[in-house]
Write an enzyme that holds these catalytic residues in place. Structure first.
Site, short mmCIF file in Angstrom:
data_model
loop_
_atom_site.label_atom_id
_atom_site.label_comp_id
_atom_site.label_asym_id
_atom_site.label_seq_id
_atom_site.Cartn_x
_atom_site.Cartn_y
_atom_site.Cartn_z
N HIS A 1 3.20 -64.50 13.77
CA HIS A 1 3.63 -63.70 12.49
C HIS A 1 2.22 -62.93 12.19
O HIS A 1 1.16 -63.16 12.93
CB HIS A 1 3.44 -65.14 11.49
CG HIS A 1 2.46 -65.98 11.59
ND1 HIS A 1 3.00 -67.26 11.98
CD2 HIS A 1 1.15 -66.06 11.31
CE1 HIS A 1 1.65 -68.06 11.99
NE2 HIS A 1 0.63 -67.21 11.56
N ARG B 1 -6.50 -68.22 22.66
CA ARG B 1 -5.83 -69.45 22.60
C ARG B 1 -4.64 -68.47 21.40
O ARG B 1 -4.56 -68.20 20.53
CB ARG B 1 -6.66 -70.20 21.42
CG ARG B 1 -5.76 -71.37 20.85
CD ARG B 1 -6.66 -72.02 19.89
NE ARG B 1 -5.66 -72.81 18.88
CZ ARG B 1 -4.89 -73.04 17.98
NH1 ARG B 1 -4.88 -71.71 17.51
NH2 ARG B 1 -4.53 -74.01 17.53
N ASP C 1 -1.77 -69.07 19.40
CA ASP C 1 -1.37 -69.89 18.36
C ASP C 1 0.02 -70.27 18.27
O ASP C 1 0.83 -69.26 18.41
CB ASP C 1 -2.08 -69.58 17.05
CG ASP C 1 -1.61 -70.40 15.86
OD1 ASP C 1 -2.23 -71.40 15.87
OD2 ASP C 1 -0.86 -69.69 14.97
N GLU D 1 -1.42 -73.39 22.45
CA GLU D 1 -1.40 -74.42 21.35
C GLU D 1 0.07 -74.94 21.21
O GLU D 1 0.87 -74.48 20.59
CB GLU D 1 -1.87 -74.04 20.07
CG GLU D 1 -2.12 -75.11 19.02
CD GLU D 1 -1.78 -74.65 17.67
OE1 GLU D 1 -1.60 -75.68 16.56
OE2 GLU D 1 -0.68 -73.55 17.65
N ASP E 1 -8.19 -79.02 12.60
CA ASP E 1 -6.92 -79.39 11.96
C ASP E 1 -6.75 -80.80 11.76
O ASP E 1 -7.69 -81.50 11.88
CB ASP E 1 -5.82 -78.99 12.85
CG ASP E 1 -4.59 -78.24 12.20
OD1 ASP E 1 -4.50 -78.49 10.99
OD2 ASP E 1 -3.62 -77.81 12.84
#
Length: 667
Positions: free
Chosen positions: A214, A312, A314, A356, A424
């Protein structure tokens, strides 16, 4: 078409060089007689030009070899998904452009890593993740702290999201408004290049988050889409009525049902619904549009050329959406990641892809791809992290042992990143079918875990807060630093020296256990000094509603100054981890390719992990109980404990509460 593009690129480059050479020759022939020293200078200049020309030809030949190696598969996958030859041709042109723009230092690093493809699977890799502002203010500040990172034995830094975002609507930086701009408070792209170059001089690797699913609603594409420009609306999922969104909602789960319910947001000013899987200000990209794929690959390559070593990706499983599905883990996701892997291997083969994927290890395996057609280089070991804290709360290692057995059975080509805590929350995604056989039902067990780590359970020394608690389902996630979850915060507040010693033992034991897992260990910044929860986030209106900031506190450099003082909490934790890190770098059994397995200890609170590489064997014993335990592992031969240097047998081993051993078999 791709082959034709490659040939034309090479032909154009060669023609340009030939023309330049003829021009120089013509000028030289037409020149008047010159002095001897001037002739020598011209000869040297011509030699330099010839050398540079030869180097360019070699670089171009290397690029073409990489390009041709992947062209057939890349073209087949692209055309099968998009059936758009002009867009594929544009992609190929830009791959070559990004390659030519890549600086020679990075190209040299690429070539060295191509010669040693398993460079990242050795036992000398140790990562640390942090938010740039919390760690050192900005990128220049991080560069000034490289000595500290080296002292911490870190050679892999994960910079948490630093690309441009909107304060208050950023989701911790995961709502990107400009993929080619650094947040002003953190620095500039020039600062990023300076930092990555300084890291490379010290043989450190730099990781960043690349948010592919996004953009922020403030991204240029989103702003233009909101204004009704069809070209940009087609890059997202726009609907003028709720009919189709309603069909999606029947099958697509909600990520944050309490804080961001549903998967669509109504835009009053635009008169449309837009898909927003995570938060209303994060608009899902529509990868059915080849323009989206191409532009995101250009962003990926732009950032790679700034010196990033590890990307990474996401929220990988969410990237592709199809009506009538859960919009998770669909086959096209793997097509996209596979193409991204090939694009990286063509332009910047020193780059690693870190996926991820928040699922149990046996289900994340597809994201590694196959040996012949690899996708991600590395994945997170999320479930083992959650199971570790379940073990801390229950003092029962059975589920963790089973989890590690599953990981250890996977091919050694698969590399996991292991950690105790990250940026997280901890979601309790455990194997409840197995736990049910032991009398643990899902909902009450989740409540037990959350109560335990909040310190509400008698005997618990943990401190922390819940995140995204759902009063209807009773589900919630947990937030807290490693040190606070181990009791360092409570012991410090109560000024209890005995409790502090016990908390430090547990903290160090958990790190020793984490280092024994196969893969790359990653610390969260502050864990190396036993940093506790930071409750000041509640004073910031942009953070107060998100309890994850409790474990994202600022690095306390005052406390970090005590790491050489063994009488302080910081010194005790830092020096214990320093010893473990040096052992890990020294002993080959910690290679990711080493054999690893668990052994039954006949003590529910004690975990035994064995590792073997060539002639070496190491037995790790970890007591998750605060009580002394005896591990009956019946390992024959003589061993030496790498921590204390004590020689001992390994038939029945007495282990103090929260104690551990690294027992190396004597040759």
């Amino acid at each position: 078409m791709g082959k034709e593009i490659g040939k034309e690129q090479k032909k154009g480059t060669t023609a340009a060089k030939t023309t330049a050479a003829k021009t120089v020759a013509a000028k030289t022939a037409a020149a008047k007689p010159v002095k001897a020293e001037e002739a020598v200078k011209e000869t040297k200049a011509a030699a330099v030009m010839d050398t540079a020309s030869a180097a360019l030809e070699q670089e171009e030949a290397l690029y073409q070899e990489r390009f041709q190696r992947h062209l057939d598969e890349l073209k087949w996958l692209y055309m099968e998904m998009y059936d758009n030859g002009s867009m594929f041709a544009e992609l190929c042109d830009n791959l070559h452009r990004f390659y030519t723009e890549r600086n020679e230092t990075l190209k040299t690093l690429d070539r060295s890593r191509e010669l040693e493809p398993g460079w990242y699977k050795k036992n000398d890799m140790l990562g640390m993740m942090f938010y740039i502002d919390n760690f050192a203010g900005n990128m220049r500040g991080v560069e000034s702290k490289l000595d500290y990172l080296e002292k911490s034995n870190v050679n892999y830094i994960h910079l948490m999201p630093f690309l441009d975002t909107t304060e208050g609507r950023s989701d911790g930086g995961y709502a990107v408004s400009d993929f080619r701009k650094v947040q002003e408070k953190l620095g500039t792209m020039e600062d990023l290049e300076s930092l990555t170059a300084a890291c490379h001089e010290r043989k450190m690797n730099v990781c960043m988050d690349f948010v592919m699913n996004h953009t922020s609603e403030d991204h240029e594409w989103a702003r233009r889409a909101r204004q009704g420009e069809g070209e940009y609306m087609s890059r997202y999922f726009f609907f003028d009525s709720y009919d189709i969104p309603a069909q999606y909602e029947r099958t697509v789960p909600q990520v944050f049902p309490t804080t961001a319910p549903g998967n669509f947001t109504w835009l009053e000013d635009a008169g449309h619904y837009v898909m927003t899987t995570f938060y209303p200000y994060q608009w899902d990209l529509d990868y059915r549009n080849p323009r989206v794929f191409n532009e995101m690959m250009y962003n990926f390559l732009f950032l790679a050329n700034k010196g990033i070593d590890i990307v990474r990706i996401d929220a990988v499983p969410y990237i592709w959406k199809e009506l009538g599905t859960q919009c998770r883990n669909l086959p096209r996701v793997h097509t996209i990641v596979r193409m991204m892997r090939m694009i990286g291997e063509i332009v910047c083969p020193g780059i690693l892809l870190l996926g991820e994927v928040v699922m149990e290890p046996e289900k994340v395996v597809p994201y590694f791809g196959t040996v012949e057609k690899p996708e991600c280089h590395m994945l997170y070991n999320v479930t083992t992290m959650a199971t570790t804290w379940h073990t801390v709360a229950t003092k029962d290692v059975r589920l963790l042992k089973q989890q590690l057995d599953t990981v250890n059975r996977l091919p050694k080509e698969y590399l996991f990143l292991n950690y105790l805590r990250c940026h997280d929350d901890i979601g309790w995604g455990l194997d409840y079918e197995t736990l049910k056989r032991d009398g643990m039902e899902e909902r009450p067990h989740k409540k037990y875990l959350n109560d335990f780590f909040q310190g509400l359970t008698p005997g618990s020394c943990s401190r922390g807060e819940l995140y995204n608690a759902d009063p209807v389902t009773g589900d919630a996630r947990f937030c807290g630093t490693t040190a606070s979850m181990c009791g360092i915060e409570k012991a410090g507040f109560e000024q209890d020296p005995a409790a502090m010693e016990k908390a430090i033992r547990q903290d160090v034991m958990l790190h020793a256990y984490m280092f024994m897992q196969s893969g790359i260990p990653v610390l969260y910044s502050g864990d190396e000094i036993g940093q506790v929860n930071d409750y000041t986030y509640k004073d910031d209106p942009n953070k107060a509603a998100d309890s994850r900031y409790i474990h994202r506190g600022k690095m306390d450099w005052g406390l970090a100054g005590d790491v050489d003082d063994p009488s302080t909490v910081q010194g005790k934790v830092f020096q214990a981890l320093d010893q473990l890190e040096h052992i890990r770098k020294r002993e080959k059994v910690f290679m990711s390719t080493a054999a690893a397995w668990t052994v039954e200890t006949w003590a529910h609170g004690v975990l035994c992990i064995c590792r073997a590489f060539e002639e070496d064997k190491l037995v790790g014993l970890f007591n998750f109980s605060e009580e002394d335990r005896t591990a009956r592992i019946h390992e024959t031969g003589e061993y030496v404990d790498l921590i204390s240097g004590q020689e001992m047998g390994a038939l029945e081993v007495d282990i103090p509460g929260y104690g551990f051993y690294y027992l190396k078999k004597k040759g």
